[in-house]
Design an enzyme around this catalytic site. Structure first.
Site, PDB file in Angstrom:
ATOM      1  N   ASP A 117       0.711  -0.617  -3.221  1.00 37.88           N
ATOM      2  CA  ASP A 117       1.462  -1.291  -4.280  1.00 37.88           C
ATOM      3  C   ASP A 117       2.769  -1.804  -3.679  1.00 37.88           C
ATOM      4  O   ASP A 117       2.960  -1.745  -2.469  1.00 37.88           O
ATOM      5  CB  ASP A 117       1.724  -0.331  -5.440  1.00 37.88           C
ATOM      6  CG  ASP A 117       2.863   0.613  -5.122  1.00 37.88           C
ATOM      7  OD1 ASP A 117       2.931   1.069  -3.958  1.00 37.88           O
ATOM      8  OD2 ASP A 117       3.686   0.890  -5.998  1.00 37.88           O
ATOM      9  N   GLU A 124      -2.142   3.708 -14.863  1.00 38.56           N
ATOM     10  CA  GLU A 124      -2.105   2.680 -13.825  1.00 38.56           C
ATOM     11  C   GLU A 124      -2.069   1.277 -14.416  1.00 38.56           C
ATOM     12  O   GLU A 124      -1.359   0.409 -13.918  1.00 38.56           O
ATOM     13  CB  GLU A 124      -3.297   2.829 -12.872  1.00 38.56           C
ATOM     14  CG  GLU A 124      -3.226   4.066 -11.978  1.00 38.56           C
ATOM     15  CD  GLU A 124      -1.969   4.110 -11.129  1.00 38.56           C
ATOM     16  OE1 GLU A 124      -1.363   3.041 -10.869  1.00 38.56           O
ATOM     17  OE2 GLU A 124      -1.581   5.213 -10.717  1.00 38.56           O
ATOM     18  N   TYR A 184      -5.480  -2.865  -6.120  1.00 39.18           N
ATOM     19  CA  TYR A 184      -4.565  -1.728  -6.189  1.00 39.18           C
ATOM     20  C   TYR A 184      -5.093  -0.639  -7.119  1.00 39.18           C
ATOM     21  O   TYR A 184      -5.178   0.541  -6.747  1.00 39.18           O
ATOM     22  CB  TYR A 184      -3.156  -2.154  -6.634  1.00 39.18           C
ATOM     23  CG  TYR A 184      -2.412  -0.936  -7.110  1.00 39.18           C
ATOM     24  CD1 TYR A 184      -1.903  -0.022  -6.194  1.00 39.18           C
ATOM     25  CD2 TYR A 184      -2.328  -0.623  -8.474  1.00 39.18           C
ATOM     26  CE1 TYR A 184      -1.315   1.157  -6.611  1.00 39.18           C
ATOM     27  CE2 TYR A 184      -1.739   0.550  -8.896  1.00 39.18           C
ATOM     28  CZ  TYR A 184      -1.232   1.426  -7.964  1.00 39.18           C
ATOM     29  OH  TYR A 184      -0.673   2.605  -8.380  1.00 39.18           O
TER      30      TYR A 184
END
Length: 346
Positions: free
Chosen positions: A153, A52, A135
């Site tokens: 996102d 991520e 996020y």
DNA sequence: TAGACGTGGGT
DNA sequence: TACCCAAGTCT
């Protein structure tokens, strides 16, 4: 049957999630950091988090090799936390947004020091760590820990803004997008749900040419097959980029060149680089032995390479073998200059 | 809140 | 070519 709105809402939202998850079960991309849908494997929070962070503002294609390299060098969170800063920064070189690498190390060390080496398993705990924003906290909570977090996102913004025809420009639209998406998040598979929306945004509901004919949630999409699909989401106008200039120094001794480490908070902070001047609006007068143009997010740069005899007396740095500069971990800007020198030098 | 912060690929 | 875009965060 109840006539309360919540009942019909539940049926509709359940159907939305099911159509999306059924599509994901068939069409999910195979990615090195992903546990395939239907697998019994348990996601490794370390790998989920690492992916991520790397994927922030960065394409899957660019990340794949770096993810493989990092997990080979540092298979566990403890390995990464114990790594030398210089090795991690060098391994990140070329991926961009170098604050992510600095925060990556800070985060790994904070998890080891403050959380017994285990990531917090909820959004609030994750959000408090360096480099983890709204996020990423939601994504890791959902994908690694099965929390029903609302993951938003840029892909999901696009999908939801179109599906619900949200006309408010970004980033103000984010609040409405979250509110629209929240009721649809399924308790059973929140991680797959988030990844399904991201895959949908990457493969079907693309920015320029949405493929509505193959979209699993087109039935109730408010812009399906219309020009609104391409128009949304509304984005703010872009500002013009200034052009800046700078000088880098090529200081050679035998088969070595002098490298320094950039200040932590500067542009390309914490990275090895050729020393040089500040970057300014006016072009330098010095005569260059090489020159490159490079485009950053918020300005374009022309960097001239000027030969020097020796480093500044007070400078801290290291002599690096020119033949081994690939291993120095230079940002792309400097790698371009170095490549130019090697071409001309032979 | 708006600007800083990298890079490579697509059109 | 020039511009847009990509699993955002920090200040």
């Amino acid at each position: 049957m109840s006539v309360q709105p919540s009942t019909t809402t539940t049926a509709a939202t359940g159907d939305f999630a099911n159509r999306l998850l059924d599509w994901y079960d068939r069409e999910a991309r195979t990615l090195p950091w992903r546990v395939p849908p239907g697998s019994r494997a348990v996601p490794d929070p370390y790998r989920v988090w690492l992916a991520e962070i790397m994927l922030q503002q960065t394409t899957v294609a660019a990340v794949t090799g770096y993810f493989t390299g990092f997990t080979a060098l540092w298979p566990t969170l403890a390995d990464l936390a114990a790594a030398d800063d210089a090795d991690v920064m060098a391994a990140w070189a070329g991926l961009g947004y170098y604050a992510r690498a600095r925060n990556l190390l800070a985060c790994a060390r904070a998890v080891v020091a403050d959380h017994g080496g285990h990531f917090p398993d909820d959004e609030a705990g994750l959000r408090a760590l360096p480099g983890i924003g709204d996020y990423t906290a939601a994504a890791v909570a959902a994908i690694a820990f099965g929390r029903p977090a609302v993951v938003v996102d840029a892909n999901i913004e696009r999908v939801v803004a179109r599906h619900r025809r949200i006309e408010v420009p970004l980033p103000a639209a984010k609040r409405a997008i979250r509110a629209a998406l929240a009721p649809f998040v399924p308790a059973a598979r929140p991680g797959d749900f988030a990844q399904a929306l991201m895959d949908l945004g990457a493969r079907i509901c693309t920015p320029r040419a949405p493929d509505c004919a193959h979209c699993p949630i087109a039935d109730d999409c408010r812009v399906r097959g219309t020009s609104d699909a391409v128009r949304l989401p509304v984005k703010p106008p872009r500002k013009a980029k200034p052009h800046r200039h700078g000088v880098a120094h090529w200081i050679r001794s035998d088969d070595n060149v002098w490298l320094e480490r950039r200040a932590p908070r500067a542009m390309l902070g914490g990275m090895r680089a050729l020393p040089g001047s500040e970057w300014t609006d006016a072009p330098p007068r010095e005569s260059a032995i090489a020159e490159v143009r490079h485009s950053f997010t918020h300005f374009d740069l022309t960097l001239k390479l000027v030969a020097r005899e020796s480093p500044d007396a007070a400078a801290e740095g290291e002599w690096w073998p020119i033949a081994e500069l690939d291993a120095a971990g230079l940002p792309t800007l400097y790698r371009k200059l170095v490549d130019r020198m090697r071409e001309s030098d032979g």
